[in-house]
Design a protein around this motif. Structure first.
Motif, PDB file in Angstrom:
ATOM      1  N   PRO A  69     -49.969  -1.124  45.352  1.00 15.79           N
ATOM      2  CA  PRO A  69     -49.675  -2.056  46.449  1.00 15.79           C
ATOM      3  C   PRO A  69     -48.265  -2.619  46.300  1.00 15.79           C
ATOM      4  CG  PRO A  69     -50.903  -3.196  44.762  1.00 15.79           C
ATOM      5  CD  PRO A  69     -50.772  -1.764  44.292  1.00 15.79           C
ATOM      6  N   HIS A  70     -47.832  -3.421  47.248  1.00 15.30           N
ATOM      7  CA  HIS A  70     -46.560  -4.116  47.076  1.00 15.30           C
ATOM      8  C   HIS A  70     -46.822  -5.512  46.517  1.00 15.30           C
ATOM      9  CE1 HIS A  70     -47.822  -5.338  51.186  1.00 15.30           C
ATOM     10  NE2 HIS A  70     -47.248  -6.486  50.887  1.00 15.30           N
ATOM     11  N   ILE A  71     -45.796  -6.128  45.964  1.00 17.44           N
ATOM     12  CA  ILE A  71     -45.956  -7.442  45.329  1.00 17.44           C
ATOM     13  C   ILE A  71     -45.332  -8.536  46.183  1.00 17.44           C
ATOM     14  CG2 ILE A  71     -45.281  -8.833  43.320  1.00 17.44           C
ATOM     15  CD1 ILE A  71     -45.714  -6.356  41.607  1.00 17.44           C
ATOM     16  N   LEU A  72     -44.068  -8.387  46.539  1.00 16.65           N
ATOM     17  CA  LEU A  72     -43.396  -9.410  47.350  1.00 16.65           C
ATOM     18  C   LEU A  72     -43.155  -8.966  48.783  1.00 16.65           C
ATOM     19  CD1 LEU A  72     -40.700 -10.958  44.962  1.00 16.65           C
ATOM     20  CD2 LEU A  72     -42.786 -12.028  45.817  1.00 16.65           C
ATOM     21  N   ILE A 267     -42.506 -12.499  32.412  1.00 12.54           N
ATOM     22  CA  ILE A 267     -42.683 -11.050  32.319  1.00 12.54           C
ATOM     23  C   ILE A 267     -43.979 -10.694  33.035  1.00 12.54           C
ATOM     24  CG2 ILE A 267     -42.925  -9.051  30.810  1.00 12.54           C
ATOM     25  CD1 ILE A 267     -41.505 -12.153  29.283  1.00 12.54           C
ATOM     26  N   PHE A 268     -43.856  -9.866  34.059  1.00 14.18           N
ATOM     27  CA  PHE A 268     -45.006  -9.542  34.906  1.00 14.18           C
ATOM     28  C   PHE A 268     -45.534  -8.149  34.550  1.00 14.18           C
ATOM     29  CE2 PHE A 268     -42.239 -12.466  37.147  1.00 14.18           C
ATOM     30  CZ  PHE A 268     -43.129 -13.466  37.521  1.00 14.18           C
ATOM     31  N   VAL A 269     -46.811  -8.114  34.196  1.00 15.47           N
ATOM     32  CA  VAL A 269     -47.449  -6.869  33.768  1.00 15.47           C
ATOM     33  C   VAL A 269     -48.690  -6.633  34.625  1.00 15.47           C
ATOM     34  CG1 VAL A 269     -48.345  -5.565  31.809  1.00 15.47           C
ATOM     35  CG2 VAL A 269     -46.681  -7.401  31.419  1.00 15.47           C
ATOM     36  N   GLY A 270     -48.712  -5.527  35.348  1.00 12.53           N
ATOM     37  CA  GLY A 270     -49.825  -5.272  36.274  1.00 12.53           C
ATOM     38  C   GLY A 270     -51.080  -4.759  35.615  1.00 12.53           C
ATOM     39  N   ALA A 271     -51.390  -5.232  34.413  1.00 10.05           N
ATOM     40  CA  ALA A 271     -52.648  -4.867  33.753  1.00 10.05           C
ATOM     41  C   ALA A 271     -53.780  -5.628  34.433  1.00 10.05           C
ATOM     42  CB  ALA A 271     -52.583  -5.220  32.265  1.00 10.05           C
ATOM     43  N   HIS A 272     -54.703  -4.903  35.066  1.00 10.28           N
ATOM     44  CA  HIS A 272     -55.715  -5.568  35.876  1.00 10.28           C
ATOM     45  C   HIS A 272     -57.142  -5.115  35.570  1.00 10.28           C
ATOM     46  CE1 HIS A 272     -54.550  -1.872  37.930  1.00 10.28           C
ATOM     47  NE2 HIS A 272     -55.779  -1.840  38.425  1.00 10.28           N
ATOM     48  N   ASN A 273     -57.305  -4.195  34.618  1.00 11.80           N
ATOM     49  CA  ASN A 273     -58.639  -3.753  34.217  1.00 11.80           C
ATOM     50  C   ASN A 273     -58.693  -3.654  32.693  1.00 11.80           C
ATOM     51  OD1 ASN A 273     -57.374  -1.238  33.562  1.00 11.80           O
ATOM     52  ND2 ASN A 273     -57.653  -0.550  35.668  1.00 11.80           N
ATOM     53  N   LEU A 274     -59.860  -3.298  32.160  1.00  8.52           N
ATOM     54  CA  LEU A 274     -60.059  -3.326  30.709  1.00  8.52           C
ATOM     55  C   LEU A 274     -59.082  -2.413  29.982  1.00  8.52           C
ATOM     56  CD1 LEU A 274     -61.621  -4.225  28.221  1.00  8.52           C
ATOM     57  CD2 LEU A 274     -63.324  -2.449  28.721  1.00  8.52           C
ATOM     58  N   LEU A 295     -49.572 -16.486  27.818  1.00 10.14           N
ATOM     59  CA  LEU A 295     -50.126 -15.565  28.805  1.00 10.14           C
ATOM     60  C   LEU A 295     -50.821 -16.351  29.901  1.00 10.14           C
ATOM     61  CD1 LEU A 295     -50.968 -12.705  29.780  1.00 10.14           C
ATOM     62  CD2 LEU A 295     -52.957 -12.884  28.268  1.00 10.14           C
ATOM     63  N   LEU A 296     -50.503 -16.025  31.157  1.00 12.63           N
ATOM     64  CA  LEU A 296     -51.156 -16.620  32.321  1.00 12.63           C
ATOM     65  C   LEU A 296     -51.920 -15.510  33.035  1.00 12.63           C
ATOM     66  CD1 LEU A 296     -51.622 -19.011  34.274  1.00 12.63           C
ATOM     67  CD2 LEU A 296     -49.462 -18.395  35.394  1.00 12.63           C
ATOM     68  N   LEU A 297     -53.245 -15.662  33.125  1.00  7.32           N
ATOM     69  CA  LEU A 297     -54.122 -14.614  33.639  1.00  7.32           C
ATOM     70  C   LEU A 297     -54.873 -15.057  34.880  1.00  7.32           C
ATOM     71  CD1 LEU A 297     -56.073 -13.187  30.534  1.00  7.32           C
ATOM     72  CD2 LEU A 297     -54.664 -11.859  32.099  1.00  7.32           C
ATOM     73  N   SER A 298     -55.032 -14.156  35.826  1.00 14.05           N
ATOM     74  CA  SER A 298     -55.980 -14.363  36.907  1.00 14.05           C
ATOM     75  C   SER A 298     -56.388 -12.995  37.439  1.00 14.05           C
ATOM     76  CB  SER A 298     -55.391 -15.217  38.031  1.00 14.05           C
ATOM     77  OG  SER A 298     -56.424 -15.643  38.896  1.00 14.05           O
ATOM     78  N   PHE A 299     -57.528 -12.936  38.118  1.00 12.68           N
ATOM     79  CA  PHE A 299     -58.105 -11.652  38.499  1.00 12.68           C
ATOM     80  C   PHE A 299     -58.463 -11.603  39.972  1.00 12.68           C
ATOM     81  CE2 PHE A 299     -58.879 -12.158  34.002  1.00 12.68           C
ATOM     82  CZ  PHE A 299     -58.601 -10.907  33.490  1.00 12.68           C
ATOM     83  N   SER A 300     -58.429 -10.394  40.504  1.00 14.57           N
ATOM     84  CA  SER A 300     -59.004 -10.145  41.810  1.00 14.57           C
ATOM     85  C   SER A 300     -60.513  -9.996  41.660  1.00 14.57           C
ATOM     86  CB  SER A 300     -58.412  -8.862  42.417  1.00 14.57           C
ATOM     87  OG  SER A 300     -57.019  -8.986  42.576  1.00 14.57           O
ATOM     88  N   LYS A 301     -61.218  -9.922  42.785  1.00 14.93           N
ATOM     89  CA  LYS A 301     -62.674  -9.811  42.739  1.00 14.93           C
ATOM     90  C   LYS A 301     -63.091  -8.546  42.007  1.00 14.93           C
ATOM     91  CE  LYS A 301     -63.395 -12.229  47.130  1.00 14.93           C
ATOM     92  NZ  LYS A 301     -63.748 -12.071  48.569  1.00 14.93           N
ATOM     93  N   GLY A 376     -53.171  -9.572  35.221  1.00 12.96           N
ATOM     94  CA  GLY A 376     -54.550  -9.673  35.692  1.00 12.96           C
ATOM     95  C   GLY A 376     -54.778  -9.212  37.107  1.00 12.96           C
ATOM     96  N   SER A 377     -53.822  -9.386  38.005  1.00 13.91           N
ATOM     97  CA  SER A 377     -53.968  -8.979  39.400  1.00 13.91           C
ATOM     98  C   SER A 377     -52.579  -8.869  40.023  1.00 13.91           C
ATOM     99  CB  SER A 377     -54.799  -9.996  40.193  1.00 13.91           C
ATOM    100  OG  SER A 377     -54.670  -9.791  41.586  1.00 13.91           O
ATOM    101  N   TYR A 378     -52.328  -7.749  40.711  1.00 15.87           N
ATOM    102  CA  TYR A 378     -51.049  -7.614  41.402  1.00 15.87           C
ATOM    103  C   TYR A 378     -50.887  -8.694  42.472  1.00 15.87           C
ATOM    104  CZ  TYR A 378     -49.785  -3.133  39.294  1.00 15.87           C
ATOM    105  OH  TYR A 378     -49.412  -2.142  38.417  1.00 15.87           O
ATOM    106  N   TYR A 379     -51.995  -9.090  43.087  1.00 13.08           N
ATOM    107  CA  TYR A 379     -51.918 -10.141  44.109  1.00 13.08           C
ATOM    108  C   TYR A 379     -51.520 -11.467  43.461  1.00 13.08           C
ATOM    109  CZ  TYR A 379     -54.401  -6.640  46.814  1.00 13.08           C
ATOM    110  OH  TYR A 379     -54.767  -5.474  47.452  1.00 13.08           O
ATOM    111  N   PHE A 380     -52.026 -11.742  42.275  1.00 12.18           N
ATOM    112  CA  PHE A 380     -51.654 -12.953  41.558  1.00 12.18           C
ATOM    113  C   PHE A 380     -50.181 -12.903  41.161  1.00 12.18           C
ATOM    114  CE2 PHE A 380     -51.694 -15.381  37.398  1.00 12.18           C
ATOM    115  CZ  PHE A 380     -51.707 -16.627  37.988  1.00 12.18           C
TER     116      PHE A 380
END
Length: 397
Positions: A69-72, A267-274, A295-301, A376-380
């Motif tokens: 996806p896109h980020i900005l 530093i933005f890292v698109g790690a979003h799964n295990l 580290l600041l984490l958040s997740f999509s559904k 945690g989430s590209y949307y975050f």
């Protein structure tokens, strides 16, 4: 542009290639004259595509890259010779696409992919790079026959769509391959490699296993794997020799992308799964990150188990001084589920609940040099980047 994008609605998966044929038939003959590379996989496909685009462009090729996806900005999805598409050209392409489909409906992803195909056709490129959006077999990019395909990795993600278990996920992603054409993989699991071999023999695919031929070893971190895969594919598609010493020079959105504001480096890292979380952790452990890192984490559904497994990756690690878990305003955010999962198992750990991540960032001591990783989430990641850009005056006081 905003009004045109809003007409598309939300991004959802909508399988069915036969349904798309009438809209994309105008590109088929022209694209048969191009070299097409399709890259799939659970993690690493975006980075692999960016590296490919960079290497091929520096080698003098005219390259177009579709990514998501896109980020900005939605412009990030459309890389043409010279960089992202201009706003003016993108707006013109939107008008064309709405006229092209008439009263018919395409998904958000399909509509933007249609625009990319139009832009790639007008740019008269030599090579077209497709990053698969989700799965592969039924993804819109698979409407075109690739000259070379690649699969970066297989792990559990989107099982509600792709099926339960790694073999079913690989089967869906293997669907991008074509008979008598090369498929290059960087699959670590011997079980999955055996299954990929079975599928390749059954469908007469020319399978190239980078672990079996010695280009990769288990000790290689995931960034080395992506780079090696990209270079191997570049060699195949051009017939030229790309040295393994070449490093990618293109900025990659959300892939260890760095923003520095005053004494704070984000530093933005698109790690979003295990699997992504584990690979991020292992890479950072190997590189010995600076001590003042958070580290600041958040997740999509996603399922409770998926989120809990991702949080557990960081529970005992020594990589970060502090870990903050938060939620964000977005229709795809895990929202209150995330706080409930955190409270259940991590209340007494060093993993802190952050009720308001914006307030947390604004309260950081400006005189202390700090690295804040966001994952945690590209949307975050997109929400955090927008906030930083709109508050740059605060961080550089």
């Amino acid at each position: 542009m905003t009004g045109l994008i809003e007409k598309l609605g939300h991004e959802t998966f909508k399988p069915g290639l036969d349904r798309l044929q009438p809209f994309f038939s105008c590109f088929q003959e022209d694209f048969k004259q191009k070299k097409i590379v399709t890259v799939g996989g659970t993690n690493g496909k975006g980075e692999t595509c960016y590296v490919l685009y960079d290497m091929l462009t520096r080698a003098g090729k005219k390259v177009a890259l579709w990514t998501s996806p896109h980020i900005l900005s939605v412009r990030e999805r459309f890389l043409l010779p010279g960089g992202p598409v201009s706003y003016d050209e993108l707006e013109q392409s939107f008008v064309w696409a709405f006229a092209h489909i008439g009263e018919n409906k395409l998904s958000y992803y399909e509509f933007l992919f249609l625009i990319f195909c139009r832009l790639a056709q007008k740019a008269d490129v030599d090579i077209i790079l497709f990053e698969v959006g989700l799965g592969g077999r039924f993804d819109a990019v698979n409407i075109f026959d690739a000259n070379v395909c690649a699969i970066t990795s297989i792990s559990r993600d989107h099982e509600e769509i792709l099926g339960r278990g790694l073999k079913k996920i690989l089967f869906e992603k293997f669907g991008i391959s074509r008979a008598n054409r090369p498929l290059v993989t960087a699959l670590e699991s011997s079980t999955l490699r055996n299954y990929c071999g079975e599928l390749s023999r059954e469908k007469n695919v020319n399978w190239i296993d980078l672990f079996a031929n010695g280009n990769l070893v288990i000790q290689d971190d995931y960034r080395k794997r992506n780079l090696t895969l990209a270079k191997y594919v570049a060699n195949l598609v051009t017939g030229e020799d790309f040295s393994l010493e070449i490093e990618a020079q293109i900025p990659m959105k959300g892939r260890f992308e760095k923003m520095t504001r005053g004494n704070i480096s984000f530093i933005f890292v698109g790690a979003h799964n295990l699997d992504g979380m584990r690979k991020m952790r292992d890479l950072l452990l190997a590189k010995n990150p600076e001590s003042d890192s958070e580290l600041l984490l958040s997740f999509s559904k996603r399922s409770d188990k998926d989120i809990e497994d991702c949080l557990n990756v960081w529970r005992e690690t020594s990589v970060f001084e502090q870990i903050h878990v938060s939620t964000f305003e977005h229709f795809k955010s895990a929202s209150k589920d995330l706080q409930r999962i955190w409270a259940k198992n991590h209340f007494e750990s060093k993993m802190h609940w952050c009720a308001d991540w914006k307030e947390y960032l604004l309260e950081k001591p400006l005189k202390k040099r700090t690295n804040i990783y966001v994952a945690g989430s590209y949307y975050f990641i997109g929400e955090v980047q927008r906030f930083i850009l709109s508050h740059s005056h605060f961080f550089i006081k």
